[in-house]
Motif scaffolding. Structure first.
Motif, mmCIF file in Angstrom:
data_model
loop_
_atom_site.group_PDB
_atom_site.id
_atom_site.type_symbol
_atom_site.label_atom_id
_atom_site.label_comp_id
_atom_site.label_asym_id
_atom_site.label_seq_id
_atom_site.Cartn_x
_atom_site.Cartn_y
_atom_site.Cartn_z
ATOM 1 N N VAL A 184 0.854 -1.186 0.000
ATOM 2 C CA VAL A 184 0.000 0.000 0.000
ATOM 3 C C VAL A 184 0.895 1.243 0.000
ATOM 4 O O VAL A 184 2.042 1.189 -0.424
ATOM 5 N N GLY A 185 0.382 2.361 0.488
ATOM 6 C CA GLY A 185 1.166 3.585 0.559
ATOM 7 C C GLY A 185 2.211 3.523 1.664
ATOM 8 O O GLY A 185 2.418 2.481 2.298
ATOM 9 N N THR A 186 2.831 4.657 1.919
ATOM 10 C CA THR A 186 3.917 4.721 2.888
ATOM 11 C C THR A 186 3.383 4.884 4.308
ATOM 12 O O THR A 186 2.578 5.762 4.580
ATOM 13 N N ARG A 187 3.811 3.999 5.177
ATOM 14 C CA ARG A 187 3.470 4.032 6.607
ATOM 15 C C ARG A 187 1.962 3.930 6.870
ATOM 16 O O ARG A 187 1.360 4.808 7.477
ATOM 17 N N PRO A 188 1.331 2.834 6.445
ATOM 18 C CA PRO A 188 -0.092 2.669 6.748
ATOM 19 C C PRO A 188 -0.319 2.528 8.254
ATOM 20 O O PRO A 188 0.462 1.863 8.947
ATOM 21 N N PHE A 189 -1.361 3.142 8.750
ATOM 22 C CA PHE A 189 -1.608 3.080 10.196
ATOM 23 C C PHE A 189 -2.993 2.497 10.503
ATOM 24 O O PHE A 189 -3.114 1.390 10.960
ATOM 25 N N GLY A 190 -4.064 3.258 10.244
ATOM 26 C CA GLY A 190 -5.397 2.706 10.457
ATOM 27 C C GLY A 190 -5.852 1.896 9.255
ATOM 28 O O GLY A 190 -5.489 2.203 8.117
ATOM 29 N N VAL A 191 -6.643 0.839 9.497
ATOM 30 C CA VAL A 191 -7.216 0.042 8.407
ATOM 31 C C VAL A 191 -8.691 -0.205 8.704
ATOM 32 O O VAL A 191 -9.065 -0.483 9.846
ATOM 33 N N THR A 192 -9.530 -0.053 7.682
ATOM 34 C CA THR A 192 -10.975 -0.193 7.813
ATOM 35 C C THR A 192 -11.504 -1.054 6.675
ATOM 36 O O THR A 192 -11.065 -0.909 5.533
ATOM 37 N N ILE A 193 -12.445 -1.947 6.982
ATOM 38 C CA ILE A 193 -13.067 -2.824 5.979
ATOM 39 C C ILE A 193 -14.515 -2.408 5.800
ATOM 40 O O ILE A 193 -15.215 -2.111 6.771
ATOM 41 N N ASP A 194 -14.994 -2.391 4.554
ATOM 42 C CA ASP A 194 -16.395 -2.035 4.336
ATOM 43 C C ASP A 194 -17.311 -3.160 4.809
ATOM 44 O O ASP A 194 -16.863 -4.284 5.080
ATOM 45 N N THR A 195 -18.612 -2.849 4.934
ATOM 46 C CA THR A 195 -19.551 -3.814 5.514
ATOM 47 C C THR A 195 -19.729 -5.053 4.653
ATOM 48 O O THR A 195 -20.076 -6.121 5.151
ATOM 49 N N GLU A 196 -19.472 -4.935 3.353
ATOM 50 C CA GLU A 196 -19.608 -6.088 2.452
ATOM 51 C C GLU A 196 -18.373 -6.979 2.465
ATOM 52 O O GLU A 196 -18.398 -8.070 1.898
ATOM 53 N N GLY A 197 -17.310 -6.511 3.072
ATOM 54 C CA GLY A 197 -16.075 -7.292 3.102
ATOM 55 C C GLY A 197 -15.365 -7.338 1.764
ATOM 56 O O GLY A 197 -14.547 -8.232 1.522
ATOM 57 N N LYS A 198 -15.666 -6.370 0.892
ATOM 58 C CA LYS A 198 -15.069 -6.364 -0.444
ATOM 59 C C LYS A 198 -13.826 -5.485 -0.534
ATOM 60 O O LYS A 198 -12.874 -5.810 -1.245
ATOM 61 N N ARG A 199 -13.860 -4.372 0.171
ATOM 62 C CA ARG A 199 -12.742 -3.440 0.094
ATOM 63 C C ARG A 199 -12.263 -3.032 1.481
ATOM 64 O O ARG A 199 -13.029 -2.997 2.439
#
Length: 321
Positions: A184-199
């Motif tokens: 991914v990009g540089t220094r990822p910190f927070g991560v979130t998944i959509d409700t459909e589990g697709k993205r």
């Protein structure tokens, strides 16, 4: 005389009403469980009244927080104490503590509430806690400096933002093995998944953007520019909301077009962010201002500010729904 069928229907209806009235079905106002790192405590805010209703001492510079889906317990990671505290959300007190070692930061709870996952910043691992026994039962090897964690709605996949490797690790929760890594990009910190589990979406602190991940394809499919030092992402009403630490703003983007829409000024050094259950409001924890900003997700403007403790981070799923 009512028929047998009518009497049975009435009995079932009374049973449901009784469950609500006498507590076997949980009823509560939506609340924010805000970790205050500098005051070493946790503030509980009633979002219906926009007022704090309790302060719970935690210790160890609490940062990561996750509330179980049923709202019964909240779990708080304290990096300085190398421990996770368990909070009874109804009694509003600490009822347990698990020593995990290392540097616990990001935290997530499985949808069924049976398992708690804790990112160990120093040891490139995720500690697995049994929520019933409060014992560490395993570990999952991931990349360097794992920070944010998220579990898919079906409970099958666990994602960690591995900050110092510029990637996301995708792990199988059943086998407790890493399946793949995604750059991914540089220094990822927070991560979130959509409700459909697709993205999934990562806030990349180093490159000032958000990576959009296609989970089925296992790859990054887009980058969206944000303000300076994006920290975490919330999703609501077809939009993404990103806290920009250094700018004191929330960047808003359109999920479908993957284009920036607006920047909303909030408090100083915003960090934790989450959408309410109805998607109508976005709650933002502002580290320097010691407040929560409440954003109207449709109007894209701040509608309230709520005083909390010193150094609020609220990193994770901090809303009790």
């Amino acid at each position: 005389m009512p028929s047998r069928l009518q009497r049975r229907a009435r009995f079932l209806l009374l049973g449901v009403l009784g469950a609500f009235l006498f507590g076997s079905v949980p009823i509560h106002a939506e609340e924010a469980f805000v970790t205050n790192q500098l005051s070493d405590d946790l503030t509980i805010v009633d979002l219906a009244t926009s007022k704090p209703v309790a302060t719970i001492p935690i210790g160890g510079k609490p940062a990561g927080v996750a509330v179980a889906a049923d709202g019964r317990f909240a779990y708080v990671a304290s990096p300085d104490d190398k421990a996770v505290s368990i909070i009874d959300a109804v009694a509003r007190k600490v009822v347990g503590r698990v020593e995990v070692g290392g540097g616990p930061l990001g935290i997530a709870v499985a949808p069924d509430g049976a398992t708690v996952y804790v990112a160990d910043w120093y040891n490139a691992a995720i500690r697995v806690i049994d929520a019933k026994t409060l014992k560490v039962t395993g570990s999952i090897a991931v990349g360097a400096s794992p920070s944010g964690l998220a579990v898919t709605a079906d409970g099958k996949l666990l994602l960690s933002a591995d900050r110092d490797d510029d990637m996301v690790s995708v792990s199988d929760t059943a086998t407790r093995q890493r399946l793949r890594t995604i750059k991914v990009g540089t220094r990822p910190f927070g991560v979130t998944i959509d409700t459909e589990g697709k993205r999934a979406y990562t806030a990349n602190v180093g490159s000032n953007d958000v990576s959009v991940i296609d989970l089925a394809e296992g790859r990054e499919i887009a980058r969206i520019k944000t303000g300076l030092r994006p920290y975490a992402v919330a999703l609501a009403q077809g939009r993404g909301f990103v806290t920009d630490q250094y700018d004191g703003t929330v960047s808003v983007f359109d999920v479908a077009s993957q284009q920036p829409l607006k920047r909303i000024t909030v408090g100083d050094y915003p960090e934790g962010i989450e959408a309410t259950a109805d998607g109508q409001r976005i709650i933002v924890a502002n580290w320097e201002s010691n407040i929560l900003s409440v954003i109207d997700a449709a109007a894209l403007k701040v509608t309230a500010e709520i005083k909390v403790g010193d150094g609020p981070r609220a990193f994770g799923a901090f809303l009790r729904r």
